[in-house]
Design a protein around this motif. Structure first.
Motif, PDB file in Angstrom:
ATOM      1  N   ALA A 120       0.835  -1.203   0.000  1.00 56.16           N
ATOM      2  CA  ALA A 120       0.000   0.000   0.000  1.00 56.16           C
ATOM      3  C   ALA A 120       0.872   1.257   0.000  1.00 56.16           C
ATOM      4  N   ALA A 121       1.946   1.249   0.778  1.00 52.58           N
ATOM      5  CA  ALA A 121       2.865   2.396   0.811  1.00 52.58           C
ATOM      6  C   ALA A 121       3.535   2.606  -0.548  1.00 52.58           C
ATOM      7  N   ALA A 122       3.707   1.522  -1.298  1.00 50.15           N
ATOM      8  CA  ALA A 122       4.326   1.604  -2.622  1.00 50.15           C
ATOM      9  C   ALA A 122       3.319   2.004  -3.701  1.00 50.15           C
ATOM     10  N   GLY A 123       2.074   2.251  -3.312  1.00 50.75           N
ATOM     11  CA  GLY A 123       1.080   2.744  -4.266  1.00 50.75           C
ATOM     12  C   GLY A 123       0.065   1.733  -4.746  1.00 50.75           C
ATOM     13  N   ALA A 124       0.083   0.525  -4.211  1.00 52.96           N
ATOM     14  CA  ALA A 124      -0.897  -0.483  -4.633  1.00 52.96           C
ATOM     15  C   ALA A 124      -2.280  -0.118  -4.090  1.00 52.96           C
ATOM     16  N   SER A 125      -3.302  -0.390  -4.882  1.00 51.81           N
ATOM     17  CA  SER A 125      -4.678  -0.111  -4.454  1.00 51.81           C
ATOM     18  C   SER A 125      -5.102  -1.140  -3.407  1.00 51.81           C
ATOM     19  N   PRO A 126      -6.113  -0.806  -2.597  1.00 48.81           N
ATOM     20  CA  PRO A 126      -6.601  -1.779  -1.605  1.00 48.81           C
ATOM     21  C   PRO A 126      -7.041  -3.102  -2.231  1.00 48.81           C
ATOM     22  N   ASP A 127      -7.689  -3.044  -3.399  1.00 51.26           N
ATOM     23  CA  ASP A 127      -8.115  -4.284  -4.072  1.00 51.26           C
ATOM     24  C   ASP A 127      -6.918  -5.113  -4.516  1.00 51.26           C
ATOM     25  N   GLU A 128      -5.927  -4.429  -5.088  1.00 52.43           N
ATOM     26  CA  GLU A 128      -4.709  -5.108  -5.542  1.00 52.43           C
ATOM     27  C   GLU A 128      -3.990  -5.761  -4.369  1.00 52.43           C
ATOM     28  N   VAL A 129      -3.901  -5.037  -3.258  1.00 47.55           N
ATOM     29  CA  VAL A 129      -3.227  -5.553  -2.064  1.00 47.55           C
ATOM     30  C   VAL A 129      -3.943  -6.799  -1.551  1.00 47.55           C
ATOM     31  N   ALA A 130      -5.266  -6.721  -1.429  1.00 47.44           N
ATOM     32  CA  ALA A 130      -6.039  -7.860  -0.911  1.00 47.44           C
ATOM     33  C   ALA A 130      -5.941  -9.068  -1.830  1.00 47.44           C
ATOM     34  N   GLU A 131      -5.925  -8.824  -3.140  1.00 42.02           N
ATOM     35  CA  GLU A 131      -5.879  -9.911  -4.123  1.00 42.02           C
ATOM     36  C   GLU A 131      -4.503 -10.560  -4.211  1.00 42.02           C
TER      37      GLU A 131
END
Length: 143
Positions: A120-131
């Protein structure tokens, strides 16, 4: 490069200056200390690479390279990570043991390292992080 560990909550006998550096570039390449590229996502069939996928592959591929504790005793590797958008940090990768069958990762203070927070700190979206991210220490499941 393995460092010895105590049987406590991840205390590492080596200093963080013993860490080797892996750099994730803006193009999402992972560079080794010698400048070569580690193609760690190549065999995972990602349609498109994201920072979260790269971090997930990095974590699990690195943990898989550490022998289990029952073979040689507790093993840990210190890795300084440079990721776009994130302050460089040291991750302590611990090999598999009876409690953490796939291994675990801690920060340099001995606390569980949450790879979802890093992504998330690197710019990933919440959906991307969860997936994309499964955390070996804090128990977040991938997907």
């Amino acid at each position: 490069m393995a460092a010895s560990t105590s049987s406590g909550a991840g205390t590492v006998a080596a200093s963080t200056s013993d860490a080797f550096t892996l750099t994730v570039t803006e193009r999402l390449d992972v560079l080794r200390p010698d400048g070569s590229t580690w193609n760690l996502c190549e065999m995972h069939g990602h349609e498109s690479q994201t920072v979260a996928q790269v971090l997930n592959c990095l974590v699990w591929e690195h943990l898989a390279s550490i022998p289990p504790a029952y073979l040689y005793g507790p093993q840990a590797e210190l890795v300084r990570l440079v990721v776009p958008g994130v302050e460089p940090f040291v991750a302590v990768f611990h090999g598999p043991d009876e409690k953490f069958r796939s291994g675990r990762t801690l920060d340099e203070t001995g606390l569980p390292l949450c790879w979802r927070t890093v992504a998330a700190a690197a710019g990933a979206s919440p959906d991307e992080v969860a997936e994309s991210i499964g955390c070996p220490s804090c128990g977040h499941a991938q997907g």
